[in-house]
Design an enzyme around this catalytic site. Structure first.
Site, PDB file in Angstrom:
ATOM      1  N   ASP A   1     -15.186  -5.109 -21.061  1.00  0.00           N
ATOM      2  CA  ASP A   1     -15.985  -3.954 -20.636  1.00  0.00           C
ATOM      3  C   ASP A   1     -17.255  -3.838 -21.472  1.00  0.00           C
ATOM      4  OD1 ASP A   1     -13.948  -3.334 -18.831  1.00  0.00           O
ATOM      5  OD2 ASP A   1     -12.991  -1.922 -20.215  1.00  0.00           O
TER       6      ASP A   1
ATOM      7  N   ASP B   1      -6.406  -2.530 -21.763  1.00  0.00           N
ATOM      8  CA  ASP B   1      -7.423  -1.771 -22.481  1.00  0.00           C
ATOM      9  C   ASP B   1      -6.844  -1.337 -23.816  1.00  0.00           C
ATOM     10  OD1 ASP B   1      -9.407  -1.908 -20.497  1.00  0.00           O
ATOM     11  OD2 ASP B   1      -8.686  -0.108 -19.491  1.00  0.00           O
TER      12      ASP B   1
END
Length: 172
Positions: free
Chosen positions: A130, A112
């Site tokens: 995402d 991330d």
């Protein structure tokens, strides 16, 4: 159906390329300020689900992701949806799901790096996959709402076309 797979492939490629660039250019835990107080690139390794929840249960997310990916493939193969919006949304969800699944299988964690700073109480870091999953789900919801409204209108129109079965003199 080709549109769906092209979108999924583009999502996977964009996701994996951005993750690779972050891993090569930003140290783990390091943050690069892109726009002061608004947007940073912060490299984190997420071993759980959304927002790092249940980090000790990686297999659950792998199983759920695999089931969702297979379900989307089966739906596309069997139903061959004609709606561009449906194909677009499923392609985005599929690509994002596969992008994060690649990370879980190969690395044991999801990379991330998108760190939004301007939203108060927002301490979440996420990635391109995402975004594709979330936008795809939003588009799928829009498609389902639109389909439901169209079905309701169709039923209403059909009812208005039916001849009245009321007898003369009946009270309404």
């Amino acid at each position: 159906m080709v549109l769906c797979f092209l979108i999924a492939a583009a999502a996977i490629a964009l996701d994996q390329i951005t993750k690779l660039l972050v891993m090569q250019n930003i140290g783990k835990g390091a943050s690069v300020e892109v726009i002061r107080g608004v947007f940073h690139l912060t490299y984190t390794e997420n071993r759980g689900a959304a927002f790092g929840m249940l980090s000790q249960h990686r297999w659950i997310f792998m199983l759920l992701s695999a089931v969702a990916i297979v379900a989307i493939f089966l739906y596309l193969w069997k139903e061959k949806p004609k709606s561009t919006l449906m194909r677009l949304s499923l392609g985005m969800i599929l690509g994002g799901g596969i992008g994060n699944m690649i990370d879980r299988v190969i690395r044991g964690f999801v990379v991330d790096f998108i760190d939004i700073k301007f939203i108060p109480l927002w301490n979440y870091i996420f990635n391109v996959a995402d975004i594709f999953v979330c936008v795809g789900c939003g588009l799928l919801i829009l498609y389902l709402i639109r389909a439901e409204i169209q079905e309701h209108r169709r039923k209403k129109a059909d009812l208005q076309k039916e001849p009245s079965h009321r007898q003369a003199g009946e009270d309404t």
